[in-house]
Scaffold this motif. Structure first.
Motif, PDB file in Angstrom:
ATOM      1  N   GLN A  93       0.968  -1.220  -0.236  1.00 42.43           N
ATOM      2  CA  GLN A  93       0.082   0.002  -0.018  1.00 42.43           C
ATOM      3  C   GLN A  93       1.001   1.255   0.015  1.00 42.43           C
ATOM      4  OE1 GLN A  93      -2.766   0.507   3.183  1.00 42.43           O
ATOM      5  NE2 GLN A  93      -3.852   2.093   2.415  1.00 42.43           N
ATOM      6  N   VAL A  94       1.755   1.379   0.763  1.00 44.56           N
ATOM      7  CA  VAL A  94       2.748   2.401   0.628  1.00 44.56           C
ATOM      8  C   VAL A  94       3.414   2.588  -0.533  1.00 44.56           C
ATOM      9  CG1 VAL A  94       4.707   3.590   1.954  1.00 44.56           C
ATOM     10  CG2 VAL A  94       3.155   2.277   3.429  1.00 44.56           C
ATOM     11  N   ASP A  95       3.898   1.459  -1.200  1.00 42.04           N
ATOM     12  CA  ASP A  95       4.435   1.539  -2.532  1.00 42.04           C
ATOM     13  C   ASP A  95       3.740   2.217  -3.409  1.00 42.04           C
ATOM     14  OD1 ASP A  95       6.703   1.058  -4.119  1.00 42.04           O
ATOM     15  OD2 ASP A  95       5.622  -0.511  -5.040  1.00 42.04           O
ATOM     16  N   ALA A  96       2.270   1.695  -3.377  1.00 42.98           N
ATOM     17  CA  ALA A  96       1.365   2.650  -4.402  1.00 42.98           C
ATOM     18  C   ALA A  96       1.112   4.005  -3.820  1.00 42.98           C
ATOM     19  CB  ALA A  96      -0.084   1.789  -4.272  1.00 42.98           C
ATOM     20  N   MET A  97       0.893   4.344  -2.600  1.00 46.00           N
ATOM     21  CA  MET A  97       0.960   5.686  -2.236  1.00 46.00           C
ATOM     22  C   MET A  97       1.887   6.538  -2.670  1.00 46.00           C
ATOM     23  SD  MET A  97      -0.384   4.982   1.677  1.00 46.00           S
ATOM     24  CE  MET A  97      -0.651   6.649   2.038  1.00 46.00           C
ATOM     25  N   SER A  98       3.063   5.816  -2.917  1.00 46.37           N
ATOM     26  CA  SER A  98       4.354   6.947  -3.410  1.00 46.37           C
ATOM     27  C   SER A  98       4.715   6.858  -4.867  1.00 46.37           C
ATOM     28  CB  SER A  98       5.549   6.076  -2.552  1.00 46.37           C
ATOM     29  OG  SER A  98       5.847   4.857  -2.979  1.00 46.37           O
ATOM     30  N   ASP A  99       3.724   6.017  -5.361  1.00 42.67           N
ATOM     31  CA  ASP A  99       4.098   5.648  -6.831  1.00 42.67           C
ATOM     32  C   ASP A  99       5.182   4.958  -7.255  1.00 42.67           C
ATOM     33  OD1 ASP A  99       1.587   7.171  -7.889  1.00 42.67           O
ATOM     34  OD2 ASP A  99       2.631   9.039  -7.751  1.00 42.67           O
ATOM     35  N   GLY A 100       5.437   4.139  -6.439  1.00 40.01           N
ATOM     36  CA  GLY A 100       6.680   3.178  -6.464  1.00 40.01           C
ATOM     37  C   GLY A 100       7.971   3.649  -5.821  1.00 40.01           C
ATOM     38  N   ARG A 101       8.006   4.246  -4.932  1.00 38.67           N
ATOM     39  CA  ARG A 101       9.158   4.582  -4.674  1.00 38.67           C
ATOM     40  C   ARG A 101       9.758   3.948  -3.473  1.00 38.67           C
ATOM     41  NH1 ARG A 101       8.445   9.932  -2.504  1.00 38.67           N
ATOM     42  NH2 ARG A 101       6.456   9.991  -2.712  1.00 38.67           N
ATOM     43  N   VAL A 102       9.229   2.810  -2.822  1.00 36.40           N
ATOM     44  CA  VAL A 102       9.780   2.011  -1.481  1.00 36.40           C
ATOM     45  C   VAL A 102      10.597   1.147  -2.046  1.00 36.40           C
ATOM     46  CG1 VAL A 102       8.717   0.107  -0.074  1.00 36.40           C
ATOM     47  CG2 VAL A 102       7.382   2.334  -0.348  1.00 36.40           C
ATOM     48  N   GLU A 103      11.636   0.944  -0.750  1.00 35.10           N
ATOM     49  CA  GLU A 103      12.495  -0.071  -0.799  1.00 35.10           C
ATOM     50  C   GLU A 103      12.032  -0.734   0.701  1.00 35.10           C
ATOM     51  OE1 GLU A 103      16.472   0.928  -2.225  1.00 35.10           O
ATOM     52  OE2 GLU A 103      15.553   2.054  -3.713  1.00 35.10           O
ATOM     53  N   PHE A 104      12.358  -2.071   0.711  1.00 34.92           N
ATOM     54  CA  PHE A 104      11.833  -2.922   1.935  1.00 34.92           C
ATOM     55  C   PHE A 104      13.080  -3.438   2.333  1.00 34.92           C
ATOM     56  CE2 PHE A 104       9.972  -7.008   3.304  1.00 34.92           C
ATOM     57  CZ  PHE A 104       9.538  -6.353   4.473  1.00 34.92           C
ATOM     58  N   GLY A 105      13.778  -2.746   3.490  1.00 31.03           N
ATOM     59  CA  GLY A 105      14.809  -3.120   4.106  1.00 31.03           C
ATOM     60  C   GLY A 105      14.186  -4.184   5.313  1.00 31.03           C
ATOM     61  N   PHE A 106      14.784  -5.426   5.427  1.00 34.13           N
ATOM     62  CA  PHE A 106      13.864  -6.478   6.055  1.00 34.13           C
ATOM     63  C   PHE A 106      15.026  -7.264   7.182  1.00 34.13           C
ATOM     64  CE2 PHE A 106      10.833 -10.149   5.985  1.00 34.13           C
ATOM     65  CZ  PHE A 106      10.172  -9.637   6.949  1.00 34.13           C
ATOM     66  N   GLY A 107      14.627  -7.587   8.047  1.00 32.64           N
ATOM     67  CA  GLY A 107      15.731  -8.166   9.043  1.00 32.64           C
ATOM     68  C   GLY A 107      15.087  -9.136  10.145  1.00 32.64           C
ATOM     69  N   ALA A 108      15.803 -10.004  10.770  1.00 32.85           N
ATOM     70  CA  ALA A 108      15.108 -10.997  11.582  1.00 32.85           C
ATOM     71  C   ALA A 108      14.813 -10.187  13.046  1.00 32.85           C
ATOM     72  CB  ALA A 108      16.021 -12.083  11.783  1.00 32.85           C
ATOM     73  N   GLY A 109      15.436  -9.232  13.276  1.00 32.16           N
ATOM     74  CA  GLY A 109      15.183  -8.615  14.749  1.00 32.16           C
ATOM     75  C   GLY A 109      16.238  -8.941  15.746  1.00 32.16           C
ATOM     76  N   TRP A 110      16.326  -8.006  16.614  1.00 28.65           N
ATOM     77  CA  TRP A 110      17.778  -8.283  17.497  1.00 28.65           C
ATOM     78  C   TRP A 110      17.661  -7.693  18.821  1.00 28.65           C
ATOM     79  CZ3 TRP A 110      20.552  -4.100  19.311  1.00 28.65           C
ATOM     80  CH2 TRP A 110      20.475  -2.755  18.548  1.00 28.65           C
ATOM     81  N   TYR A 111      16.968  -6.428  19.051  1.00 27.37           N
ATOM     82  CA  TYR A 111      16.847  -5.884  20.317  1.00 27.37           C
ATOM     83  C   TYR A 111      16.014  -6.122  21.186  1.00 27.37           C
ATOM     84  CZ  TYR A 111      17.186  -1.297  23.043  1.00 27.37           C
ATOM     85  OH  TYR A 111      17.496  -0.388  23.924  1.00 27.37           O
ATOM     86  N   GLU A 112      16.330  -7.127  22.032  1.00 24.27           N
ATOM     87  CA  GLU A 112      15.622  -7.815  23.061  1.00 24.27           C
ATOM     88  C   GLU A 112      14.610  -6.697  23.817  1.00 24.27           C
ATOM     89  OE1 GLU A 112      15.407 -11.628  26.172  1.00 24.27           O
ATOM     90  OE2 GLU A 112      17.161 -10.691  25.408  1.00 24.27           O
ATOM     91  N   GLU A 113      15.230  -5.684  24.415  1.00 22.88           N
ATOM     92  CA  GLU A 113      14.792  -4.771  25.374  1.00 22.88           C
ATOM     93  C   GLU A 113      13.397  -4.122  24.932  1.00 22.88           C
ATOM     94  OE1 GLU A 113      17.877  -5.168  24.717  1.00 22.88           O
ATOM     95  OE2 GLU A 113      19.064  -5.240  26.572  1.00 22.88           O
ATOM     96  N   GLU A 114      13.312  -3.947  23.435  1.00 25.74           N
ATOM     97  CA  GLU A 114      12.282  -3.053  22.951  1.00 25.74           C
ATOM     98  C   GLU A 114      11.061  -4.293  22.951  1.00 25.74           C
ATOM     99  OE1 GLU A 114      12.801  -1.589  19.240  1.00 25.74           O
ATOM    100  OE2 GLU A 114      13.811  -3.414  18.428  1.00 25.74           O
ATOM    101  N   HIS A 115      11.417  -5.419  22.648  1.00 25.60           N
ATOM    102  CA  HIS A 115      10.334  -6.396  22.592  1.00 25.60           C
ATOM    103  C   HIS A 115       9.751  -6.481  23.884  1.00 25.60           C
ATOM    104  CE1 HIS A 115      12.619  -7.244  18.817  1.00 25.60           C
ATOM    105  NE2 HIS A 115      11.603  -7.958  18.559  1.00 25.60           N
ATOM    106  N   THR A 116      10.450  -6.735  24.976  1.00 21.63           N
ATOM    107  CA  THR A 116      10.071  -6.699  26.392  1.00 21.63           C
ATOM    108  C   THR A 116       9.223  -5.450  26.861  1.00 21.63           C
ATOM    109  OG1 THR A 116      11.995  -7.900  27.148  1.00 21.63           O
ATOM    110  CG2 THR A 116      10.584  -6.802  28.836  1.00 21.63           C
ATOM    111  N   ALA A 117       9.697  -4.245  26.269  1.00 18.92           N
ATOM    112  CA  ALA A 117       9.147  -2.995  26.556  1.00 18.92           C
ATOM    113  C   ALA A 117       7.635  -2.926  26.085  1.00 18.92           C
ATOM    114  CB  ALA A 117       9.953  -1.906  26.349  1.00 18.92           C
ATOM    115  N   TYR A 118       7.515  -3.475  24.816  1.00 23.23           N
ATOM    116  CA  TYR A 118       6.172  -3.617  24.410  1.00 23.23           C
ATOM    117  C   TYR A 118       5.344  -4.774  23.876  1.00 23.23           C
ATOM    118  CZ  TYR A 118       7.057   1.644  23.651  1.00 23.23           C
ATOM    119  OH  TYR A 118       7.352   2.730  23.837  1.00 23.23           O
TER     120      TYR A 118
END
Length: 311
Positions: free
Chosen positions: A90-115
């Motif tokens: 949807q964001v790619d469509a909203m931007s007329d095709g300007r999105v790049e999808f950086g993607f990772g496995a996740g690493w910061y344990e404290e933010e997971h605990t906090a939320y």
């Protein structure tokens, strides 16, 4: 060599702060505006609090017009892959095709605990990450009128209409990165369009780029199909006083930044960027930590960007 702007909004930024930086980056000719995907500040109070990466990019999609937009990187642990594929498309469509999808496995344990976000073991996070890559790319690349199904250990999809489709076909570029020795290169070779080395030396960059090239060759993919990039903290000034002032504003030491980041006069930055280009890097993500200092972006755009464009 392309220069891009990379922000860390969890350290303290409103949407308006990010918009000002993105619009300045667009006006000054930077290749893209990227932001991190974190919910907890690191070593600061982070006021007024975190902002969601894809809500931010949806707003920027409408409040900018030409600059490319992305995450470095979206954490797989934060969102289910099916709904994430919908959001990014949807964001790619909203931007007329300007999105790049950086993607990772996740690493910061404290933010997971906090939320209240589950934080499984490293192995399970990478298992889930691999399944999410298969699901997200599968949903995007399924031809219109056909359905998509997937039977994984952690994710099961049955007869999805695989909608909506992103504006970019078959999908937005996927950016992956890190220093993992086995799974990161293998997954990069299989799914990514760009491999990014964050906050590392030229020597280590060479090793990591070679590891990914080797993983590409193992599966019969041309390593030249990938773009290779780095992320480095930015601290540029016309003289030592200006460099020291900017370093102090982000709580860093000048000598440390010169050693580990992209710091110094415009001439120093040009020479250091040249060494990364010689190592095979084609893009530098400039980590901008003082979002109020738009003159910083102007200085680099005027005195560094033209000198490195042909590297």
């Amino acid at each position: 060599m392309e220069l891009r702007i990379f922000t860390e909004p969890q350290q303290g930024a409103t949407y308006d702060d990010l918009l000002a930086v993105a619009q300045a980056a667009e006006r000054l000719g930077y290749g893209a505006f990227f932001r991190s995907d974190h919910y907890l500040a690191m070593n600061v109070d982070g006021l007024p609090g975190p902002t969601d990466a894809w809500i931010t990019l949806a707003g920027l999609a409408r409040d900018t017009s030409t600059i490319r937009l992305g995450t470095l990187v979206t954490s797989n642990t934060f969102r289910h892959p099916g709904p994430l594929a919908v959001s990014v498309a949807q964001v790619d469509a909203m931007s007329d095709g300007r999105v790049e999808f950086g993607f990772g496995a996740g690493w910061y344990e404290e933010e997971h605990t906090a939320y209240g976000i589950p934080f499984p073991s490293v192995k399970e996070r990478f298992d889930r990450f691999e399944e999410s890559l298969a699901v997200i790319t599968g949903l995007w690349e399924t031809p219109l009128g056909e359905t998509f199904s997937y039977g994984g250990t952690h994710v099961r999809i049955e007869n999805s209409p695989a909608l909506p489709k992103p504006h970019q076909r078959p999908r937005p570029p996927i950016v992956m990165g890190g220093s993992g020795k086995k799974r990161t290169p293998a997954l990069t070779a299989r799914y990514a369009d760009e491999f990014n080395v964050p906050f590392n030396s030229v020597e280590e960059t060479v090793k990591l780029f070679e590891r990914v090239r080797g993983a590409c060759e193992e599966i019969g993919r041309d390593p030249k199909e990938l773009t290779y990039s780095n992320a480095l903290v930015l601290c540029c000034g016309r003289d030592e006083a200006e460099i020291a002032r900017r370093a102090a504003r982000i709580g860093r030491e000048v000598d440390e930044l010169r050693a580990n980041g992209l710091a110094g006069t415009p001439g120093e930055l040009i020479e250091k960027i040249r060494t990364y280009a010689e190592a095979g890097s084609q893009r530098i993500y400039l980590q901008v930590l003082d979002l109020a200092d738009l003159e910083h972006l102007e200085l680099v755009a005027q005195e560094v960007m033209p000198a490195v464009a042909d590297l």
